[in-house]
Design a protein around this motif. Structure first.
Motif, PDB file in Angstrom:
ATOM      1  N   ALA A 127      43.226  57.290  53.010  1.00  0.00           N
ATOM      2  CA  ALA A 127      42.595  56.920  51.751  1.00  0.00           C
ATOM      3  C   ALA A 127      42.219  55.444  51.739  1.00  0.00           C
ATOM      4  CB  ALA A 127      43.521  57.244  50.588  1.00  0.00           C
ATOM      5  N   VAL A 128      43.121  54.600  52.224  1.00  0.00           N
ATOM      6  CA  VAL A 128      42.841  53.165  52.276  1.00  0.00           C
ATOM      7  C   VAL A 128      41.638  52.885  53.166  1.00  0.00           C
ATOM      8  CG1 VAL A 128      43.733  50.957  53.108  1.00  0.00           C
ATOM      9  CG2 VAL A 128      45.188  52.440  51.720  1.00  0.00           C
ATOM     10  N   GLU A 129      41.591  53.556  54.322  1.00  0.00           N
ATOM     11  CA  GLU A 129      40.471  53.349  55.246  1.00  0.00           C
ATOM     12  C   GLU A 129      39.159  53.844  54.641  1.00  0.00           C
ATOM     13  OE1 GLU A 129      41.791  55.363  58.724  1.00  0.00           O
ATOM     14  OE2 GLU A 129      43.115  53.731  59.366  1.00  0.00           O
ATOM     15  N   LEU A 130      39.214  54.985  53.925  1.00  0.00           N
ATOM     16  CA  LEU A 130      38.018  55.522  53.288  1.00  0.00           C
ATOM     17  C   LEU A 130      37.502  54.579  52.221  1.00  0.00           C
ATOM     18  CD1 LEU A 130      36.052  57.911  52.849  1.00  0.00           C
ATOM     19  CD2 LEU A 130      37.713  58.844  51.222  1.00  0.00           C
ATOM     20  N   LEU A 131      38.417  54.051  51.410  1.00  0.00           N
ATOM     21  CA  LEU A 131      38.019  53.131  50.346  1.00  0.00           C
ATOM     22  C   LEU A 131      37.438  51.854  50.937  1.00  0.00           C
ATOM     23  CD1 LEU A 131      38.062  52.808  47.244  1.00  0.00           C
ATOM     24  CD2 LEU A 131      40.271  51.654  47.500  1.00  0.00           C
ATOM     25  N   GLY A 173      33.990  52.415  52.122  1.00  0.00           N
ATOM     26  CA  GLY A 173      33.055  52.459  50.998  1.00  0.00           C
ATOM     27  C   GLY A 173      32.719  51.072  50.477  1.00  0.00           C
ATOM     28  N   PHE A 174      33.710  50.205  50.425  1.00  0.00           N
ATOM     29  CA  PHE A 174      33.467  48.833  49.989  1.00  0.00           C
ATOM     30  C   PHE A 174      32.471  48.133  50.910  1.00  0.00           C
ATOM     31  CE2 PHE A 174      37.936  48.469  47.900  1.00  0.00           C
ATOM     32  CZ  PHE A 174      37.470  49.161  46.801  1.00  0.00           C
ATOM     33  N   GLY A 175      32.579  48.451  52.201  1.00  0.00           N
ATOM     34  CA  GLY A 175      31.724  47.783  53.174  1.00  0.00           C
ATOM     35  C   GLY A 175      30.283  48.239  53.145  1.00  0.00           C
ATOM     36  N   GLN A 176      30.005  49.338  52.462  1.00  0.00           N
ATOM     37  CA  GLN A 176      28.658  49.880  52.442  1.00  0.00           C
ATOM     38  C   GLN A 176      27.784  49.300  51.334  1.00  0.00           C
ATOM     39  OE1 GLN A 176      29.136  54.123  52.219  1.00  0.00           O
ATOM     40  NE2 GLN A 176      30.015  54.289  54.284  1.00  0.00           N
ATOM     41  N   GLN A 180      33.754  46.260  46.111  1.00  0.00           N
ATOM     42  CA  GLN A 180      35.186  45.989  45.961  1.00  0.00           C
ATOM     43  C   GLN A 180      35.465  45.267  44.656  1.00  0.00           C
ATOM     44  OE1 GLN A 180      37.342  44.244  49.355  1.00  0.00           O
ATOM     45  NE2 GLN A 180      38.286  42.795  47.917  1.00  0.00           N
ATOM     46  N   GLU A 181      34.676  44.263  44.357  1.00  0.00           N
ATOM     47  CA  GLU A 181      34.884  43.504  43.128  1.00  0.00           C
ATOM     48  C   GLU A 181      34.709  44.389  41.899  1.00  0.00           C
ATOM     49  OE1 GLU A 181      33.025  42.642  45.643  1.00  0.00           O
ATOM     50  OE2 GLU A 181      34.021  40.857  46.444  1.00  0.00           O
ATOM     51  N   ALA A 233      35.288  57.272  44.124  1.00  0.00           N
ATOM     52  CA  ALA A 233      35.526  56.596  45.398  1.00  0.00           C
ATOM     53  C   ALA A 233      35.826  57.578  46.526  1.00  0.00           C
ATOM     54  CB  ALA A 233      36.679  55.600  45.255  1.00  0.00           C
ATOM     55  N   GLY A 234      35.851  58.887  46.203  1.00  0.00           N
ATOM     56  CA  GLY A 234      36.077  59.900  47.221  1.00  0.00           C
ATOM     57  C   GLY A 234      37.521  60.194  47.517  1.00  0.00           C
ATOM     58  N   LEU A 235      38.431  59.805  46.607  1.00  0.00           N
ATOM     59  CA  LEU A 235      39.858  59.909  46.893  1.00  0.00           C
ATOM     60  C   LEU A 235      40.522  61.123  46.258  1.00  0.00           C
ATOM     61  CD1 LEU A 235      40.859  56.145  46.529  1.00  0.00           C
ATOM     62  CD2 LEU A 235      40.199  57.402  48.583  1.00  0.00           C
ATOM     63  N   SER A 236      39.771  61.919  45.494  1.00  0.00           N
ATOM     64  CA  SER A 236      40.328  63.129  44.922  1.00  0.00           C
ATOM     65  C   SER A 236      39.965  64.320  45.800  1.00  0.00           C
ATOM     66  CB  SER A 236      39.830  63.333  43.490  1.00  0.00           C
ATOM     67  OG  SER A 236      40.516  64.405  42.868  1.00  0.00           O
TER      68      SER A 236
END
Length: 342
Positions: free
Chosen positions: A220-224, A227-230, A235-236, A275-278
């Motif tokens: 989940a951390v890696e996925l998030l 996503g921030f990097g895209q 992230q902010e 964020a794709g985490l569910s």
């Protein structure tokens, strides 16, 4: 990171005990205990400095027993480790590796160098991979058991540092929320490495529902992060939205407005969902809780599986629980809030 002594237990000390009794080597046995936790709001964002509200789940406990052994460990070393329950071999292997390193860190911190082999056993009811803090609870129980066995008094800061060391081994960059909450006796408001008890003006009930599917905090951390990097500013925006929701929820909790508190839970679920985490199963449980009359519901923990957390009035709690079970939850636990000031 520091946990104020006033938050948990007697000022400055933990609840480690040394219990004389029969043991294969004829010595004392140290016993330590800890419990599960659930994140009310603040998952993931807390790592980036946002606040989080965490809830102890005292119905789910783990007990560790540490004693002297008359023989070497399975690998020929000075520690043998056992773990009861239905955890998979992979979970047991990972836990064993982490806890062996934790025992080494404890010995180094306490200045313990020589002695007979140790025997450490864990007996717990916290399902792994559900966002309930099983690894942190296991670590705290072991730390408490070792403190009892060796007759050491631990401050909460010392206990936290040891558990957090193990959490960083297991999860990478751990926020510290789990390490604090698995030893707390009341909800905690956590931010920037410090925790305090929030004011509570509600007498409602949190219902924790196990989806039956393990999540993965690391994935989940890696996925998030991916996503921030895209997208620039993602992230902010995530952290700012999370911070507002936690702040609003904290005020609603203190002022006795459970409907607003529940609405912020649902809002936070939408944040994690976007964020794709569910997962489909988690979303089904969230909808079931809302349809049954809960104030709000969300995924709790790292994501990609795990548990749902719903807030309901005492009158609606039974109906919400039943609906969650009918929607596919494999088990539930009810954690009452009791209105009081910190």
């Amino acid at each position: 990171m520091t946990l104020p002594a006033s938050v948990e237990g007697a000022p400055g000390t933990t609840g480690a005990t040394e219990v004389p009794g029969t043991h294969p080597a004829g010595g004392a046995v140290g016993i330590g205990r800890a419990h599960a936790k659930a994140i009310v709001l603040g998952e993931h964002a807390v790592v980036y400095g946002a606040p989080a509200i965490a809830l102890p789940v005292p119905q789910l406990t783990v007990t560790a027993r540490a004693g002297w052994s008359s023989h070497s460990g399975d690998d020929g070393g000075d520690l043998s480790f056992t773990m009861s329950g239905s955890a998979s071999r992979a979970v047991v292997t990972q836990a064993s590796h982490s806890l062996r390193r934790l025992v080494g860190a404890f010995k180094e911190r306490m200045g313990v160098h020589d002695g007979p082999p140790l025997e450490v056993g864990l007996d717990g009811a916290i399902p792994p991979g559900r966002g309930l803090g099983s690894s942190a609870a296991n670590s705290r129980a072991v730390v408490m058991a070792l403190a009892g066995l060796f007759g050491r008094e631990l401050t909460e800061d010392m206990a936290f540092d040891l558990v957090q060391t193990a959490e960083n081994m297991t999860h990478g960059r751990a926020s510290g929320v789990d390490a604090m909450t698995v030893g707390a006796s009341a909800p905690l408001l956590f931010q920037a490495g410090r925790a305090r008890r929030p004011a509570i003006g509600c007498d409602d009930v949190f219902i924790v529902a196990d989806s039956g599917t393990a999540g993965s905090t690391k994935e989940a951390v890696e996925l998030l992060r991916a996503g921030f990097g895209q997208r620039a500013g993602a992230q902010e925006a995530f952290v700012q939205r999370a911070t507002r929701l936690v702040d609003q929820a904290g005020r609603a909790l203190a002022e006795g407005r459970p409907a607003e508190l529940g609405a912020r839970l649902t809002d936070y679920h939408e944040l994690l969902h976007d964020a794709g985490l569910s997962t489909d199963r988690i979303d089904t449980l969230v909808r079931a809780a809302l349809a049954a009359g809960s104030h709000g519901a969300k995924i709790t923990g790292g994501g990609l599986g795990g548990c749902v957390l719903a807030l309901a009035s005492p009158q609606a709690a039974g109906r919400v629980t039943q609906q969650l079970l009918e929607a596919g939850a494999v088990r539930t636990w009810a954690v009452p809030l009791r209105g009081r000031q910190p």
